[in-house]
Write a protein that holds these residues in place. Structure first.
Motif, short mmCIF file in Angstrom:
data_model
loop_
_atom_site.label_atom_id
_atom_site.label_comp_id
_atom_site.label_asym_id
_atom_site.label_seq_id
_atom_site.Cartn_x
_atom_site.Cartn_y
_atom_site.Cartn_z
N PHE A 17 -45.82 48.39 14.56
CA PHE A 17 -45.01 48.17 15.66
C PHE A 17 -45.21 46.53 15.89
CE2 PHE A 17 -44.74 46.54 20.10
CZ PHE A 17 -43.59 47.14 20.50
N TYR A 18 -44.04 45.97 15.95
CA TYR A 18 -44.01 44.45 16.03
C TYR A 18 -43.39 43.91 17.53
CZ TYR A 18 -44.67 45.57 11.19
OH TYR A 18 -45.12 46.19 10.18
N PRO A 19 -44.23 43.36 18.31
CA PRO A 19 -43.73 42.95 19.67
C PRO A 19 -42.43 41.88 19.64
CG PRO A 19 -46.21 42.44 19.32
CD PRO A 19 -45.89 43.14 18.03
N LEU A 46 -29.79 48.09 17.97
CA LEU A 46 -29.77 48.36 16.45
C LEU A 46 -30.69 47.90 15.50
CD1 LEU A 46 -28.08 50.16 14.24
CD2 LEU A 46 -26.77 48.18 14.06
N GLU A 47 -31.42 48.72 15.05
CA GLU A 47 -32.68 48.31 14.05
C GLU A 47 -32.25 48.56 12.66
OE1 GLU A 47 -36.69 49.46 14.64
OE2 GLU A 47 -37.18 48.15 12.57
N LEU A 48 -31.91 47.73 11.73
CA LEU A 48 -31.46 47.97 10.58
C LEU A 48 -32.78 47.96 9.40
CD1 LEU A 48 -28.44 45.35 10.18
CD2 LEU A 48 -28.38 47.97 10.43
N GLY A 49 -32.90 48.90 8.74
CA GLY A 49 -34.09 48.99 8.00
C GLY A 49 -35.38 49.42 8.50
N CYS A 50 -35.13 50.63 9.44
CA CYS A 50 -36.07 50.87 10.27
C CYS A 50 -37.54 51.41 10.18
CB CYS A 50 -35.56 51.73 11.52
SG CYS A 50 -35.24 53.35 10.95
N GLY A 51 -37.35 51.62 8.58
CA GLY A 51 -38.88 52.37 8.11
C GLY A 51 -38.93 53.78 8.71
N LEU A 52 -40.26 53.85 9.23
CA LEU A 52 -40.62 55.10 10.13
C LEU A 52 -40.34 55.29 11.45
CD1 LEU A 52 -44.13 55.60 8.31
CD2 LEU A 52 -42.00 56.49 7.53
N ARG A 76 -36.93 60.12 4.03
CA ARG A 76 -38.43 60.58 4.39
C ARG A 76 -38.71 59.59 5.45
NH1 ARG A 76 -42.33 60.99 -0.57
NH2 ARG A 76 -40.78 59.77 -1.95
N HIS A 77 -38.23 58.40 5.69
CA HIS A 77 -38.45 57.42 6.85
C HIS A 77 -37.73 58.02 8.15
CE1 HIS A 77 -39.47 53.86 4.00
NE2 HIS A 77 -40.15 54.79 3.81
N THR A 78 -36.48 58.35 7.99
CA THR A 78 -35.81 58.86 9.20
C THR A 78 -36.17 60.08 9.71
OG1 THR A 78 -33.90 59.43 7.79
CG2 THR A 78 -33.57 57.31 9.05
N THR A 97 -29.48 58.18 8.93
CA THR A 97 -29.98 57.91 7.43
C THR A 97 -28.58 57.58 6.65
OG1 THR A 97 -31.15 59.99 7.80
CG2 THR A 97 -30.79 59.20 5.57
N ALA A 98 -28.51 56.23 6.41
CA ALA A 98 -27.45 55.61 5.81
C ALA A 98 -27.94 54.49 5.15
CB ALA A 98 -26.27 55.51 6.71
N ASP A 99 -27.07 53.91 4.27
CA ASP A 99 -27.48 52.47 3.71
C ASP A 99 -26.33 51.63 4.42
OD1 ASP A 99 -24.85 52.06 2.12
OD2 ASP A 99 -25.66 53.30 0.53
N LEU A 115 -33.34 43.13 12.39
CA LEU A 115 -34.08 43.75 11.14
C LEU A 115 -35.41 43.17 10.62
CD1 LEU A 115 -32.00 42.22 8.05
CD2 LEU A 115 -31.23 42.01 10.49
N HIS A 116 -36.57 43.73 10.37
CA HIS A 116 -37.86 43.04 9.88
C HIS A 116 -38.23 43.65 8.78
CE1 HIS A 116 -41.97 41.55 9.87
NE2 HIS A 116 -42.25 42.78 10.04
N GLY A 117 -38.71 42.66 7.90
CA GLY A 117 -39.03 43.20 6.60
C GLY A 117 -38.23 43.71 5.47
N VAL A 118 -36.76 43.28 5.86
CA VAL A 118 -35.68 43.77 4.82
C VAL A 118 -35.06 42.57 4.35
CG1 VAL A 118 -33.39 44.88 5.33
CG2 VAL A 118 -35.15 45.69 6.70
C1 LIG Z 1 -40.32 47.07 4.09
S1 LIG Z 1 -39.55 48.39 5.03
C2 LIG Z 1 -39.59 47.75 6.52
C3 LIG Z 1 -39.64 48.78 7.38
C4 LIG Z 1 -39.55 48.49 9.00
N1 LIG Z 1 -38.64 47.57 9.27
C5 LIG Z 1 -41.09 48.00 9.05
O1 LIG Z 1 -41.12 46.52 9.45
O2 LIG Z 1 -41.88 48.67 9.50
C6 LIG Z 1 -37.84 48.06 4.46
C7 LIG Z 1 -37.05 49.15 4.89
O3 LIG Z 1 -35.66 49.11 4.58
C8 LIG Z 1 -34.92 50.06 4.20
N2 LIG Z 1 -33.71 49.85 3.25
C9 LIG Z 1 -33.73 49.03 2.09
N3 LIG Z 1 -32.60 48.64 1.60
C10 LIG Z 1 -31.56 49.75 2.46
C11 LIG Z 1 -30.18 49.80 2.57
N4 LIG Z 1 -29.67 49.06 1.70
N5 LIG Z 1 -29.77 50.28 3.47
C12 LIG Z 1 -30.46 50.89 4.50
N6 LIG Z 1 -31.92 50.81 4.44
C13 LIG Z 1 -32.61 50.04 3.74
C14 LIG Z 1 -36.03 50.82 3.15
O4 LIG Z 1 -35.93 51.94 3.07
C15 LIG Z 1 -37.20 50.30 4.20
O5 LIG Z 1 -37.50 51.56 5.08
#
Ligand SMILES: C[S@@+](CC[C@H](N)C(=O)[O-])C[C@H]1O[C@@H](n2cnc3c(N)ncnc32)[C@H](O)[C@@H]1O
Length: 515
Positions: A17-19, A46-52, A76-78, A97-99, A115-118
């Motif tokens: 979790f990131y405040p 909207l969170e893009l690349g939400c991980g878990l 597996r994340h969603t 679940t989508a890219d 978006l964090h870590g993406v």
């Molecule tokens: C490092 S993780 C960060 C997850 C979360 N935001 C966090 O900080 O805990 C990056 C996430 O982006 C997702 N991701 C990477 N490429 C993607 C794409 N093209 N479309 C959707 N999700 C994507 C990955 O599956 C992964 O869950």
């Protein structure tokens, strides 16, 4: 290994979790930079690349006024996010679940896209897809938060990623096994004093930081095909092409250049109003390695304090900690700041009575004669240094802990406390008063879980049994404690500290209540 445009999918990420991603903070950073934030009621996020999914699900539990959507390519994340949504009874959150190139057509528009870590970890073609999503789905007046690995701070560490990835590619097994092997190799060449490490002592020290990190985190950090660290100006330029203007950054103190760079570097900031120039200068003076940047589209300005009080006054300000005293010293990385003086004494006195909006602070008799602009400036500087906190609703003053039973108010928090028991990482609990999550250590979280589910009698014994079942030891001065009486004494002290400090905080935040 499966791949999503070169992003690893064979190993799940770690929950976090990131405040910095909370709407309450994003709205505050916009206000601080004299821009009108999106409304606090009925917003979409909207969170893009939400991980878990721990960010958007915790925030959904903390703010029922918003509708929260998390998108990730990895099912597996969603799935994990879906499970937390169902178990926590959240009706304002959903995982998709989508890219990024194939989001559902009916997704609609959002006043927050985060978006964090993406951004640093995907191919340029995926970054272009992200910008296209922003262009299409950001509502007018909306905010975008993007975090990324930054230059120049990453310059001397970049080769570490190169060697980890190259070595991992030669190994067998899944991403976790291969990154473990690669880290072992990195340690080996560092300890044998490979010339790169003797020439770059900070890179040598960084290896120690890596070796104790979760292998799943390291796999996602280092084993993707793409990995880029950006100069601020590169990101600002590409975001500009989709109509976004730079708003500010997080943590809050990074919006104050005098809190980020030493006095000898400050002349340029006084003489330029060009943020692209001053942010680049700041990153060099501070050797920034990671940025959290906020962008906006079409945000109306708040030129005067009267505009701010009239159009952006729903945030509340309170004491960062109930026992905070002046002078208050904050170590902000490069700069250590000390806050003191009569204006702050008056603000502390006022806020001890509970948090309140800026309009209620500036109009309070205790500050009569002080210009509203000066008060706002002091409050903002106080938030930047951790003296004050910003919340979505007023928090009551600290109150004594009731003797009777306590309960965890939100079903979501009950679920997280039970599912994440002694999980080995911080646990974030949602507060509908702060509008965000509060992270606590997993042992503290276990105490809160046991206290609220089984009461005070036998608390220490129950925690001791849980620790034993989880195979977790207790340490004193970094030495394992094996004598039973000593374990009990240490756990009793920990239980007292939870009752004295944490329970009052969680009661004030509405996370706990008397049963
Ligand atoms: C490092 S993780 C960060 C997850 C979360 N935001 C966090 O900080 O805990 C990056 C996430 O982006 C997702 N991701 C990477 N490429 C993607 C794409 N093209 N479309 C959707 N999700 C994507 C990955 O599956 C992964 O869950």
């Amino acid at each position: 290994m499966q791949a999503a445009a070169g992003y690893i999918t064979d190993v799940s990420y770690v929950p976090g979790f990131y405040p910095n991603m909370a709407p309450v903070l994003l709205r505050y950073v916009a206000t601080l930079n004299r821009l009108t934030p999106p409304p606090a009621d009925r917003f979409r996020y909207l969170e893009l690349g939400c991980g878990l999914g721990r960010v958007f699900t915790t925030l959904a539990a903390a703010d029922p006024r918003g509708e929260f959507v998390g998108v990730d390519v990895n099912p597996r994340h969603t799935d994990v996010a879906d499970r937390d949504i169902a178990a926590g009874g959240l009706t304002n959150a959903r995982a998709v679940t989508a890219d990024f190139a194939s989001l559902p057509d009916d997704l609609g528009t959002f006043s927050f896209i985060v978006l964090h870590g993406v951004y640093s970890w995907v191919a340029e073609e995926v970054r272009a897809q992200i910008r296209a999503v922003i262009q299409r789905h950001l509502a007018p007046g909306g905010l975008v938060l993007v975090s990324y690995n930054a230059m120049p701070g990453w310059a001397h560490l970049q080769p570490i990623r190169g060697i980890l990835r190259q070595y991992a590619a030669l190994r067998q097994g899944d991403s976790v096994q291969r990154i473990r092997d690669a880290v072992a190799y990195l340690l080996y060449i560092r300890d044998k004093q490979a010339r790169y490490f003797t020439d770059n002592p900070r890179a040598a020290a960084y290896v120690d930081a890596i070796k104790s990190l979760d292998a799943r985190y390291l796999a996602h950090e280092y084993l993707n095909d793409h990995w880029t660290s950006f100069y601020f100006a590169d990101v600002a330029t590409t975001m500009g092409r989709v109509g976004l203007d730079y708003v500010g950054s997080l943590p809050v103190h990074t919006n104050f250049w005098d809190l980020c760079v030493l006095p000898e570097f400050q002349e340029l900031f006084r003489t330029t109003s060009n943020r692209l120039v001053s942010e680049a200068h700041k990153d060099f003076c501070a050797n920034t390695a990671f940025r959290w940047d906020l962008y906006g589209r079409g945000l109306a300005t708040l030129p005067t304090i009267e505009d701010r009080l009239a159009r952006a006054d729903d945030l509340c300000f309170g004491l960062g900690r109930p026992d905070v005293k002046l002078p208050h010293t904050a170590n902000l990385g490069i700069v250590t700041s000390t806050t003191t003086g009569p204006l702050y004494e008056a603000l502390l006195g006022l806020l001890r009575g509970g948090s309140r909006p800026l309009s209620a602070i500036v109009s309070d008799g205790a500050l009569a004669g002080v210009a509203p602009g000066a008060i706002a400036q002091a409050v903002d500087a106080g938030v930047a240094t951790g003296l004050f906190e910003v919340t979505s609703h007023p928090l009551p003053p600290s109150a004594p802990v009731p003797d009777g039973p306590l309960r965890v108010v939100l079903p979501f928090n009950r679920e997280i406390l039970s599912a994440d028991i002694l999980c080995g990482r911080p646990v974030a609990l949602a507060s509908t008063l702060t509008g965000t999550g509060t992270s606590i250590g997993d042992l503290d979280a276990a105490f809160i879980h046991e206290l609220t589910s089984g009461g005070r009698p036998g608390l220490v014994e129950r925690i001791d049994r849980r620790l034993a079942a989880a195979g977790r030891g207790i340490e004193r001065d970094r030495q394992p404690v094996t004598v039973a009486a000593e374990r009990t004494e240490l756990l009793s002290q920990a239980a007292d500290a939870v009752e004295a400090t944490l329970v009052p905080q969680l009661l004030r935040q509405g996370i706990l209540a008397a049963d």
